[in-house]
Design an enzyme around this catalytic site. Structure first.
Site, PDB file in Angstrom:
ATOM      1  N   HIS A   1       0.812  -1.225   0.000  1.00 53.35           N
ATOM      2  CA  HIS A   1       0.000   0.000   0.000  1.00 53.35           C
ATOM      3  C   HIS A   1       0.846   1.276   0.000  1.00 53.35           C
ATOM      4  CE1 HIS A   1      -3.369  -2.533   0.254  1.00 53.35           C
ATOM      5  NE2 HIS A   1      -3.418  -2.704   1.554  1.00 53.35           N
TER       6      HIS A   1
ATOM      7  N   HIS B   1      -9.562   1.329   1.132  1.00 56.81           N
ATOM      8  CA  HIS B   1      -9.387   0.095   1.901  1.00 56.81           C
ATOM      9  C   HIS B   1     -10.485  -0.052   2.967  1.00 56.81           C
ATOM     10  CE1 HIS B   1      -7.414  -3.121   4.183  1.00 56.81           C
ATOM     11  NE2 HIS B   1      -6.577  -3.261   3.161  1.00 56.81           N
TER      12      HIS B   1
ATOM     13  N   GLU C   1     -11.450  -4.299  -2.658  1.00 61.99           N
ATOM     14  CA  GLU C   1     -10.623  -3.179  -3.094  1.00 61.99           C
ATOM     15  C   GLU C   1     -10.404  -3.204  -4.606  1.00 61.99           C
ATOM     16  OE1 GLU C   1      -6.980  -3.272  -0.549  1.00 61.99           O
ATOM     17  OE2 GLU C   1      -8.077  -4.936   0.375  1.00 61.99           O
TER      18      GLU C   1
END
Length: 381
Positions: free
Chosen positions: A131, A205, A345
């Protein structure tokens, strides 16, 4: 006749005024949310419509803090895991509802190459970058560009990521646009421009429990549909192998809908063992599209709440909160454990910069990045 005509005019005027008010019912309300240790003030913006759906967004991390909606009996509940206060997002980051970037999901070894030049990112997931690595978009203060009422309430947030930020090349000017309309569509659009070739893969998220955050049963009883005939299987480091694996005949076949908990503990499947449950990218049948199309449909049979996820991107990561182990104290003092919520996601495929056969995550000057996604909240009667 004149009196009747005059009365009709008055009634028509009132109806027009009421109609205009109803059409303008979606609101964007700004409130203080706290202060960071460096003195930066953080705000919250709540988008709401006339049907009980609302979304609260923090300028820290461009974070979707809550999504509220009614069940089939009209009871409104928050359907997202997260924290009640700013300090918890700062001190105990766990990606709850945040904007992730520059690159969502994992990059093997934190390494990639562009035009023959290698780049190294921080390793924040054992041997991988996750991420964005380091100080990703979820850990910075975004600027509120605008917050407006209207038939569709709108919030625009902006951020500049400098060249070399967490190892990524190029100065990147990013905006995240949240919109909420009267039909319960919460839109999220990601746009970015760069002055050097770089890689970008942004998403939200959010972790959902449609029964209401902190519910006793969590999300295992939810019914999930994903229109994908293949996943990108992973190795023991959760990095895609580069192959496409058919879902037919496996616990990954959600094409006709199945209960989340049915396959989550099926240790006969190597992919379930690697992920400690579901933590996999589904290659959507629709592929990369110009407009958002269905990526997943989630329904809680008890409350009747339905969440549809739409995206322009070719993949959706399905994650069952496998690393929630009771050490995270969330909203209302709830301890979050595996299965208490699930993430869906939308994104490009994990490790795409190192997999030439995957849809490219490369973005060049003069060719802006754009990802549009929608969380559509409704009720099945």
């Amino acid at each position: 006749m004149r009196a009747i005509t005059k009365s009709r005019i008055i009634v028509a005027t009132l109806l027009a005024a009421l109609s205009a008010h109803a059409a303008d019912a979606a609101e964007a309300k700004r409130t203080p949310a706290g202060t960071l240790k460096d003195g930066t003030a953080i705000e919250a913006v709540t988008l709401s419509n006339a049907h009980g759906v609302s979304a609260r967004i923090l300028s820290y991390g461009a974070t979707l803090q809550s999504l509220m909606g009614p069940d089939r009996n009209g009871k409104i509940a928050d359907v997202m895991l997260g924290y009640d206060d700013l300090a918890s997002y700062v001190d105990h980051p766990n990606f709850f509802g945040v904007t992730v970037g520059r690159f969502a999901n994992r990059i093997a070894g934190g390494r990639f190459t562009l035009d023959g030049k290698p780049y190294q990112l921080p390793l924040n997931d054992k041997v991988n970058s996750l991420h964005g690595g380091g100080k990703g978009f979820d850990k910075v203060a975004w600027k509120i560009v605008s917050a407006t009422n209207g038939p569709t309430a709108t919030l625009v947030l902006g951020y500049r990521s400098p060249d070399g930020d967490s190892g990524y090349p190029g100065n990147l000017d990013v905006t995240v646009t949240y919109t909420l309309d009267e039909a319960g569509n919460l839109g999220i659009a990601y746009d970015a421009k760069t002055d050097k070739p770089t890689i970008i893969n942004m998403t939200n998220h959010a972790i959902f429990d449609l029964a209401g955050e902190g519910s006793a049963m969590g999300a295992y009883g939810h019914r999930l549909t994903i229109p994908a005939k293949a996943i990108t299987p992973v190795d023991d480091k959760l990095i895609p192998t580069g192959a496409l694996q058919p879902v037919a005949g496996t616990v990954f076949d959600f094409r006709n809908g199945r209960i989340v908990g049915e396959g989550i503990r099926d240790g006969r499947d190597q992919q379930i063992r690697y992920g400690h449950g579901y933590d996999h990218n589904f290659a959507l049948d629709k592929g990369l599209t110009a407009k958002p199309e269905l990526a997943a449909r989630l329904e809680d049979p008890v409350s009747g709440r339905v969440l549809e996820v739409l995206t322009t991107e070719p993949g959706v990561q399905f994650y069952t909160g496998n690393f929630l182990d009771g050490t995270f104290i969330g909203k209302k003092g709830h301890l979050y454990r595996m299965g208490d919520g699930i993430a869906l996601e939308p994104q490009k495929f994990p490790d795409a910069p190192n997999k030439p056969n995957f849809v490219s995550a490369r973005v060049d000057p003069g060719k802006p990045y754009h990802h549009a996604m929608i969380y559509r909240l409704s009720v099945a009667r």
